[in-house]
Design a protein around this motif. Structure first.
Motif, short mmCIF file in Angstrom:
data_model
loop_
_atom_site.label_atom_id
_atom_site.label_comp_id
_atom_site.label_asym_id
_atom_site.label_seq_id
_atom_site.Cartn_x
_atom_site.Cartn_y
_atom_site.Cartn_z
N LYS A 1 -34.97 -22.68 -28.18
CA LYS A 1 -35.84 -22.25 -29.30
C LYS A 1 -36.92 -23.28 -29.55
CE LYS A 1 -32.50 -19.54 -31.95
NZ LYS A 1 -31.57 -19.56 -33.08
N ILE A 2 -36.52 -24.57 -29.52
CA ILE A 2 -37.50 -25.64 -29.76
C ILE A 2 -38.53 -25.66 -28.64
CG2 ILE A 2 -37.76 -28.14 -29.86
CD1 ILE A 2 -35.04 -28.23 -31.31
N LEU A 3 -38.06 -25.47 -27.41
CA LEU A 3 -38.98 -25.49 -26.27
C LEU A 3 -39.94 -24.32 -26.31
CD1 LEU A 3 -36.53 -26.56 -23.43
CD2 LEU A 3 -38.38 -27.91 -24.38
N ILE A 4 -39.43 -23.17 -26.71
CA ILE A 4 -40.29 -21.99 -26.79
C ILE A 4 -41.38 -22.21 -27.83
CG2 ILE A 4 -40.36 -19.56 -27.53
CD1 ILE A 4 -37.61 -19.22 -26.14
N LYS A 5 -40.95 -22.81 -28.94
CA LYS A 5 -41.91 -23.10 -30.02
C LYS A 5 -42.99 -24.05 -29.52
CE LYS A 5 -41.53 -24.46 -34.87
NZ LYS A 5 -40.69 -25.14 -35.86
N ASN B 1 -48.62 -24.67 -26.18
CA ASN B 1 -49.12 -25.09 -24.86
C ASN B 1 -48.75 -26.54 -24.54
OD1 ASN B 1 -50.37 -24.45 -22.44
ND2 ASN B 1 -52.39 -25.13 -23.12
N ASN B 2 -47.57 -26.93 -24.98
CA ASN B 2 -47.08 -28.29 -24.71
C ASN B 2 -46.58 -28.37 -23.27
OD1 ASN B 2 -44.49 -30.19 -24.68
ND2 ASN B 2 -46.01 -31.01 -26.09
N ARG B 3 -47.18 -29.24 -22.49
CA ARG B 3 -46.90 -29.28 -21.06
C ARG B 3 -45.48 -29.74 -20.77
NH1 ARG B 3 -50.19 -26.64 -19.87
NH2 ARG B 3 -52.07 -27.36 -18.81
N ILE C 1 -36.96 -34.16 -27.53
CA ILE C 1 -38.01 -33.55 -28.34
C ILE C 1 -39.10 -34.59 -28.61
CG2 ILE C 1 -36.65 -31.76 -29.47
CD1 ILE C 1 -36.27 -33.56 -31.82
N ARG C 2 -40.29 -34.12 -28.81
CA ARG C 2 -41.43 -35.02 -29.02
C ARG C 2 -42.20 -34.60 -30.26
NH1 ARG C 2 -42.98 -37.75 -24.13
NH2 ARG C 2 -41.71 -37.06 -22.40
N ASN C 3 -42.63 -35.64 -31.02
CA ASN C 3 -43.56 -35.42 -32.15
C ASN C 3 -43.09 -34.33 -33.10
OD1 ASN C 3 -45.43 -37.32 -31.03
ND2 ASN C 3 -46.15 -35.74 -29.64
#
Lengths: 193, 414
Positions: free
Chosen positions: A8-12, A17-19, B351-353
């Motif tokens: 979920k965090i990664l999808i967000k 557009n976080n590489r 996780i970042r920022n």
């Protein structure tokens, strides 16, 4: 494999557009996605091209992703798989147009063989066997046997007739039989030696 | 029937067949993403913070430069007589005076550089006359008949502020057109008959004493580094890392400082599930969590007040208290769990920022500062950071300690 929370965090983050997050999703689902792509082509370079095109579509549309059921990971995996299948079909349509829409007329001799031989094959060998099928048979076989589409749905996807879909499936199975017989023979010879 | 078995096996192969990750494939993917989904420049949240810091520094610097105290060593009280007859002053300037060793200030005069009539010609207003110099340092418009023994030169200065004897309060701001006169204080009248030499010596001693007690605020810039260690629980001290960064100090009183800065540190620590407070849904995925290994890259912004004591020309001691804010740049957590078969398993979460915690930690420290010369100093400062609220994804109440070594420079000190 990612947990639901991590996904979920990664999808967000991918929506922004976080590489780094895109890479994390890419690496986590790489194995699953490339296995789908490899079933639709017998060239590794084409499989990677299909894979990357598919992920590009995923990252472009990831904002619209909504889990169909409570298991976010399985839901995302299903969505990803469908995109990979359609991307593979588009790829084949673009580069193998003639071969996809025409059913081959070659005769295939029906032979009997022991199905026990297939139990001795590795997953990789089974996939390789599918890869060696002619493109038209391979696509229909994948869509029907593995993805679970009906002949009518396959006809709509591939812009062919339902009859052609059934015919290609039948011929795909016979081609597989032939491959398995060859494999069975090789096993017998090796055992004898 | 026969094909059912075949289909089943093929489906099983399709589900189970997985290839290992290929970095080369990602390189191609990244190029595709750069072409079709280019990344915008990260508008870091730090930019507004850095901007504020820059504004604070520049405003403080301008303030200090503009309000640098003048070389006034003594003065008499001014008495503004607004109702008095205004002098014909076309371009008045308030003149400050400097005492020389041979004379004693007796009057202050507001005089125009171009005025034809010297205020000294006005009788009844002034006791002594002055030789006023214009900015070009030429003597102008002097009534020599009125010049007394203790006359002295007055540089013309704008803007103007007048200080009383203590040098800490403004006595009066002289406006254009005001009539200015002074009254010699009673004590001065009594001492007027004393020899000028004696008076000069007394005033010199006074000025020295005043100069000693005179305080000038200043800004200092610091570079700091030192070891830092963190722990969620005092039973499990984390790994020591280097804490480094830059800061700015403003000394507004001879005993008090206020300072802030921007520092980077890596906080490596272990936590138990009891110290880890992530969102509730986390526990659905890690019901058998055994331990957490954390490795977090953190930016710290302290806001601290120092009290100095034991001041001498070469050194002083200080104690400090304040708050620190944490900006969690990157958090990497390795979760240790046990499988149903009892085997240990680790999974990594990055996780970042995502998490910023303002004024989330209480900072206490004490230290020793050694002055190298008028502009440079070094200091040693052991510190403790005590948690006010939890930080990071797991809202861990993190404790930190370390020693900070600082090199400072005071660029505007005269």
């Amino acid at each position: 494999m990612l947990t639901a929370e991590e996904l979920k965090i990664l999808i967000k983050a991918c929506c922004l557009n976080n590489r780094e997050s895109q890479k994390k999703i890419y690496s986590s689902f790489y194995g699953y996605a490339i296995a789908i792509c490899q079933r639709y082509t017998n060239r590794q370079e084409d499989a990677i091209e299909i894979l990357n095109d598919g992920f590009l579509k995923i990252f472009k549309e990831i904002k619209k992703f909504k889990p169909a059921y409570s298991d976010v990971v399985a839901s995302f995996k299903g969505w990803l798989g469908r995109i990979m299948v359609y991307t593979a079909i588009d790829h084949n349509r673009k580069y193998l147009k003639h071969e996809l829409t025409t059913s081959l007329n070659g005769k295939v001799i029906e032979m009997s063989f022991h199905y026990d031989a297939i139990d001795k094959m590795s997953y990789e060998e089974i996939i390789k066997t599918i890869q060696d099928l002619p493109p038209a048979y391979r696509t229909v076989f994948n869509l029907y046997v593995i993805e679970g589409f009906s002949h009518d749905e396959i006809a709509k996807i591939l812009s062919i007739s339902s009859g052609t879909s059934k015919s290609n499936l039948s011929k795909a199975k016979k081609h597989l039989q032939k491959k398995l017989i060859n494999y069975s023979s090789i096993i017998s010879i090796n055992n004898a030696v | 029937m026969q094909f059912d078995r075949l289909n089943k096996k093929i489906k099983e192969a399709a589900d189970q067949y997985n290839l290992n990750y290929n970095e080369e494939a990602w390189v191609k993917m990244e190029k595709l993403l750069d072409e079709h989904l280019p990344q915008k420049k990260n508008k870091r949240k730090l930019i507004p913070l850095m901007l504020m810091l820059f504004l604070f520094i520049s405003t403080s610097g301008v303030f200090l430069i503009l309000h640098r105290p003048l070389n006034i060593v003594n003065s008499h009280k001014l008495i503004k007589q607004k109702n008095a007859t205004k002098l014909n002053i076309t371009n008045p300037a308030v003149v400050f005076y400097e005492q020389n060793n041979k004379s004693r200030l007796q009057n202050i005069l507001a005089k125009s550089s171009s005025a034809n009539k010297s205020p000294v010609n006005q009788t009844g207003l002034l006791r002594n006359n002055l030789i006023a110099k214009s900015s070009s340092q030429k003597v102008i418009d002097i009534d020599k008949s009125k010049v007394l023994q203790n006359d002295f030169f007055l540089p013309r200065v704008k803007p103007f502020t007048v200080y009383n004897d203590d040098f800490f309060e403004k006595e009066a701001v002289v406006q254009s057109g005001d009539l200015i006169s002074t009254e010699i204080p009673e004590q001065n009248k009594e001492n007027s008959s004393a020899s000028s030499q004696q008076k000069t010596e007394n005033i010199s001693k006074q000025n020295t004493a005043i100069a000693k007690n005179k305080f000038k605020g200043y800004i200092a810039f610091n570079l700091s580094a030192g070891p830092d260690v963190s722990a969620a629980d005092l039973d499990e001290i984390g790994k020591t890392n280097i804490f480094f960064g830059a800061g700015i100090t403003y000394q507004f009183h001879k005993n008090w400082n206020i300072r802030t800065g921007f520092y980077a540190v890596r906080k490596i620590y272990e936590a138990d599930p009891s110290n880890y407070h992530p969102p509730a849904s986390f526990w659905n995925n890690y019901p058998n969590l055994e331990d957490i290994d954390a490795n977090c890259k953190v930016y710290e912004i302290p806001l601290i007040i120092d009290y100095k004591f034991g001041n001498s020309k070469s050194h002083n001691w200080f104690t400090s208290a304040g708050f620190s804010s944490y900006l969690m740049k990157k958090e990497v957590y390795d979760y240790g769990t046990k499988t149903v078969t009892g085997q240990n398993q680790y999974s990594r979460f990055t996780i970042r920022n995502q998490n910023n915690h303002f004024l989330s930690s209480l900072r206490l420290s004490a230290g020793y500062e050694k002055k190298i010369n008028r502009k440079f100093f070094v200091s040693t400062e052991p510190y403790f950071n005590l948690p006010i609220s939890g930080v990071g994804y797991g809202k861990v109440k993190l404790k930190s300690a370390g020693i900070l070594f600082t090199l400072g420079v005071i660029p505007f000190k005269e």
